[in-house]
Design an enzyme around this catalytic site. Structure first.
Site, mmCIF file in Angstrom:
data_model
loop_
_atom_site.group_PDB
_atom_site.id
_atom_site.type_symbol
_atom_site.label_atom_id
_atom_site.label_comp_id
_atom_site.label_asym_id
_atom_site.label_seq_id
_atom_site.Cartn_x
_atom_site.Cartn_y
_atom_site.Cartn_z
ATOM 1 C CB ALA A 250 84.650 21.124 58.544
ATOM 2 C CD GLU B 162 93.594 28.017 62.089
ATOM 3 O OE1 GLU B 162 93.782 29.139 61.559
ATOM 4 O OE2 GLU B 162 92.710 27.227 61.697
ATOM 5 C CG HIS C 283 76.193 32.620 55.520
ATOM 6 N ND1 HIS C 283 74.967 33.259 55.587
ATOM 7 C CD2 HIS C 283 76.726 32.703 56.767
ATOM 8 C CE1 HIS C 283 74.764 33.717 56.807
ATOM 9 N NE2 HIS C 283 75.818 33.396 57.550
#
Length: 532
Positions: free
Chosen positions: A14, A34, A470
């Site tokens: 994203a 990050e 997930h």
């Protein structure tokens, strides 16, 4: 102190898409933060190097679950990418879109912004698909998507067995037909190298002077002016710093980390945070709750003839495969984790498929923690219910940003999930009995024929199961602040200047892997953010 218009926290699927889209306007200053390093490790870019990268603490967050019945009282580790590209730099590279019905269901509980009417065009815009354009695929976007180039007797047998069960062969398994089907899975691999969110969306725009990418920059908490978020406090080079946002801070840290940033900032359940000495900014007991994850089970079979790929991954042949890869970028080491996929109904009466198979022409050596293959011919599949209804949670245990959270998986809590799990295993065994596979199978080796009753099948999931990587829902989107964390425009309820766009925002898992859906939703999110 550094100041930008948008501060994006997390350079995963994203975050990289949002950096690409929001920095298109040269007058807008964008920072992408990050916590991990740059993506320079060679095993990141070699597709079959993923097992090495996923085991490397320098490039992953390793979240350990609590012991519970659903994991046979044995904690498991959920890893997430801690590197530029996030989990797209360590994942299995399967490109699964989900179905229109998934996004229309998300839209029903949020807003029409998230329906297939908008997500379909987002996919077309971001894809550069090997199969070329049609009404559902793109061919000029930044994300290269290719088809597997290895087809042999064993992979053909998988397809033939699926067709024997009545599943349709799909040349593009992502075509928006929500039917029982099987085929070769598109993957984010291009010219033998992984296509991560960083390589697809950051590499082409590094020249943009209005985009600042900061690595090794871990976010501790949000900064506030009354109920408006003004920026983030970060730890970079061992020092605390503040990065300020004139417009929005956008959390893209994922389902495991975004809730923790909110909680350390005083946004969450009052009792939990006060016990940790965190000052409450805005009370919302939904933060960290409603966590949904796929529970997969690996099933393996020994073959009676040597048509397995096991021999390619050990001994002198793996050295040959390595040489082939480095000289040509082809061969076994250029393959994604799984290159065939099937969707089917676990039981009669369902209106669409509810279980996924990922099929592989090799078998793992479980005695070596799946870091090697068996020394005899074998094959395996991973199966899991697509849309689980059980809910877990993830919460901080300390105000220290380096302390890992408490993870409760709560797999198979609902009867619906248990029925789907049992049905999935029974279907795998039906598939193995189809003529194309039965002729080459010697025996089932994992979990083994002793796990035959419903109770034993669920025990196999508990003992041998694995997370699907997930996870979604821990900062879920919704209209009602009483049951959600963010609104349909991704704004955190009760606060200004803070949005969330990552897997934590999804109120349900799309049918399959999450990398593709999150990229498409982030592409759509940029439109929503830019309209104010």
């Amino acid at each position: 102190m550094q100041e930008f218009d948008y501060v994006i926290v997390g350079a995963g699927a994203a975050g990289c898409v949002l950096a690409y889209r929001l920095s298109e306007d040269p007058s807008v200053q964008v920072a992408l933060l990050e916590a991990g390093p740059r993506d320079v490790h060679p095993f990141i870019h070699m597709p079959k190097g993923l097992a090495k990268v996923m085991a490397d603490p320098a490039h992953v967050w390793a979240y350990t679950s609590k012991p519970e019945a659903a994991n046979a009282q044995t904690p498991e580790v959920w890893v997430r990418g801690r590197v530029l590209g996030g989990s797209s730099s360590i994942n299995g590279m399967m490109y699964v879109r989900g179905q229109p019905a998934d996004f229309d269901a998300i839209a029903e509980s949020t807003s029409g912004d998230w329906s297939w009417e908008h997500i379909g065009p987002a996919y077309r815009a971001l894809e550069n698909h090997e199969l070329g354009p049609d009404e559902t695929r793109g061919d000029s976007g930044p994300l290269n998507v290719t088809m597997p180039d290895t087809k042999d007797a064993l992979t053909d047998a998988f397809v033939e067995a699926g067709q024997s069960l009545g599943w349709r062969y799909k040349p593009d398994t992502n075509s928006p037909e929500d039917i029982e089907g099987i085929g070769y899975a598109p993957r984010t691999v291009y010219k033998g190298r992984r296509v991560s969110a960083a390589t697809a969306f950051l590499n082409p725009i590094r020249h943009r002077t209005n985009l600042t990418i900061l690595t090794d920059c871990a976010v501790d908490r949000l900064t506030f002016q009354e109920n408006r978020v003004t920026g983030v406090e970060v730890i970079a080079s061992g020092k605390a710093q503040t990065v300020t946002a004139r417009r929005d801070v956008i959390l893209c840290a994922g389902a495991m980390a975004s809730p923790g940033i909110l909680e350390r900032s005083g946004v969450g359940a009052r009792d939990r945070l006060e016990q940790l000495g965190v000052v409450i900014r805005f009370e919302n007991p939904n933060v960290g709750e409603n966590l949904i994850e796929h529970r997969g089970l690996i099933m393996q079979w020994k073959l009676n003839r040597d048509i397995s790929h096991n021999r390619k991954y050990h001994g002198w042949r793996v050295l040959l495969s390595g040489l082939q890869y480095y000289l040509t970028r082809k061969g076994p080491l250029s393959a994604a984790a799984y290159e065939q996929v099937a969707w089917f109904k676990s039981r009669p009466g369902l209106n669409r498929p509810d279980v996924q198979f990922l099929l592989a022409p090799f078998s793992f050596d479980f005695a070596k923690n799946r870091q090697d293959v068996e020394r005899f011919p074998g094959m395996h599949l991973v199966t899991y219910p697509l849309r689980p209804t059980s809910r877990g949670s993830v919460h901080i245990t300390s105000s220290d940003p380096n302390a890992l959270p408490e993870l409760v998986t709560n797999y198979r809590d609902t009867e619906e999930d248990r029925q789907s799990m049992v049905g999935a295993v029974r279907m795998a065994r039906r598939m193995a009995e189809q003529p194309a596979l039965k002729a080459i199978i010697d025996s089932e080796t994992m979990p083994g024929p002793d796990y035959d009753t419903d109770e034993k099948i669920l025990e196999a999931y508990d003992r041998f199961g694995t997370c699907g990587y997930h996870a979604v829902g821990s900062c879920r989107m919704g209209r009602d602040p009483a049951t959600s964390v963010i609104d349909p425009s991704l704004r955190v309820h009760g606060l200004q200047g803070i949005r969330i766009m990552d897997t934590s925002a999804l109120p349900a898992i799309p049918s399959g892997n999450t990398n593709g859906p999150v990229m498409a939703m982030a592409w759509r999110a940029a439109d929503i953010i830019l309209r104010g």
